[in-house]
Design an enzyme around this catalytic site. Sequence first.
Site, PDB file in Angstrom:
ATOM      1  N   LYS A   1      31.315  39.679  35.889  1.00  0.00           N
ATOM      2  CA  LYS A   1      31.961  39.934  37.178  1.00  0.00           C
ATOM      3  C   LYS A   1      31.137  41.023  37.865  1.00  0.00           C
ATOM      4  O   LYS A   1      31.474  42.204  37.822  1.00  0.00           O
ATOM      5  CB  LYS A   1      33.408  40.375  36.924  1.00  0.00           C
ATOM      6  CG  LYS A   1      34.375  39.835  37.948  1.00  0.00           C
ATOM      7  CD  LYS A   1      35.793  39.979  37.496  1.00  0.00           C
ATOM      8  CE  LYS A   1      36.740  40.162  38.652  1.00  0.00           C
ATOM      9  NZ  LYS A   1      36.618  39.224  39.751  1.00  0.00           N
TER      10      LYS A   1
HETATM   11  N1  PMP Z   1      37.472  33.192  39.332  1.00  0.00           N
HETATM   12  C1  PMP Z   1      36.829  34.102  40.054  1.00  0.00           C
HETATM   13  C2  PMP Z   1      35.491  33.763  40.593  1.00  0.00           C
HETATM   14  C3  PMP Z   1      37.429  35.345  40.330  1.00  0.00           C
HETATM   15  O1  PMP Z   1      36.776  36.243  41.063  1.00  0.00           O
HETATM   16  C4  PMP Z   1      38.711  35.611  39.835  1.00  0.00           C
HETATM   17  C5  PMP Z   1      39.375  36.921  40.129  1.00  0.00           C
HETATM   18  N2  PMP Z   1      38.983  37.906  39.248  1.00  0.00           N
HETATM   19  C6  PMP Z   1      39.343  34.631  39.062  1.00  0.00           C
HETATM   20  C7  PMP Z   1      38.694  33.435  38.824  1.00  0.00           C
HETATM   21  C8  PMP Z   1      40.697  34.861  38.469  1.00  0.00           C
HETATM   22  O2  PMP Z   1      40.601  35.789  37.408  1.00  0.00           O
HETATM   23  P1  PMP Z   1      41.815  36.729  36.990  1.00  0.00           P
HETATM   24  O3  PMP Z   1      42.960  35.843  36.670  1.00  0.00           O
HETATM   25  O4  PMP Z   1      41.305  37.460  35.794  1.00  0.00           O
HETATM   26  O5  PMP Z   1      42.084  37.622  38.153  1.00  0.00           O
END
Ligand code: PMP
Length: 283
Positions: A149
């Site tokens: 990320k």
């Molecule tokens: N995919 C992407 C590309 C994201 O940026 C996010 C947000 N973090 C998610 C999926 C969902 O992840 P999470 O449930 O951990 O927020």
Amino acid sequence: MKIYINGEILEQENAKISVLDHGLLYGDGVFEGLRAYCGKVFRLEEHLDRLWDSAKGLLIKIPISRGQMAEAIDKTLVANDISDGYIRLVVTRGIGTLGLDAHLCENPQVIIIAAKLALYPKELYEKGLDIVTAGTVRNNNCALSPQIKSLNYINNIMAKMEGHLAGCAEAMMLNGKGEVAECTGDNIFIVKSGILSTPGTESCILEGITRAAVLEIADELGVPNRQTALTRQDVYSADECFLTGSGAELIPVVKVDGRVIGNGKPGEITKKLHARFHQLTRE
Ligand code: PMP
């Protein structure tokens, strides 16, 4: 708004980092988006695991311990008087030269921003989202892993812009093989004949923490579920579709590329999973 930077809580106007920080110059850094419910951070350990894994992938040494990060999050929430909200953790590479050399950079910056959340409007949870497929292909696992990320979110931002240009709040991204990956800031699920499916990591997704919670809930509620490659046709012909993310929680999708999904209304399994998720965040 009060912002945490490297141990200090600062007023927003004083919360600044250098223009020579590679977080700015190259998007060189990592981040996390978390939620607090009733003063408690949801799945904190999982978010810290992901942040540390992202940093490890980029060879960034987070200058504080996990315990210190957890304390800093609490401190930031208290300073802003937030018990229900969104928390953004950012760790930048730090100040360097104008070249790409990361090893010349010093002092990764730790930034924490907490805010009351601007979720999708309530009516969208009741009516469901209309989304489109973006032409921008999701980063390939073998190039820049979607598991990292990183602060360089241009891949997703470009797809989000395509969604916006088409009048949609989210856009579905495909991987290099043309399979469904995820949306720009959310994972995607479908329900077909009572079976819940979501793309697996080999489809080039970020392994969302909400996604993992939903898969656990599905097991708990006895909803058969699988992680599998999905085509656009699988989505078009699904009975239900929804997205998951820390910000969005679970949001139904009722139209994809102009095709009405199921009966065009948020599905029953989607609602059941969301209700249990809502409970879980408050336990
Ligand atoms: N995919 C992407 C590309 C994201 O940026 C996010 C947000 N973090 C998610 C999926 C969902 O992840 P999470 O449930 O951990 O927020």
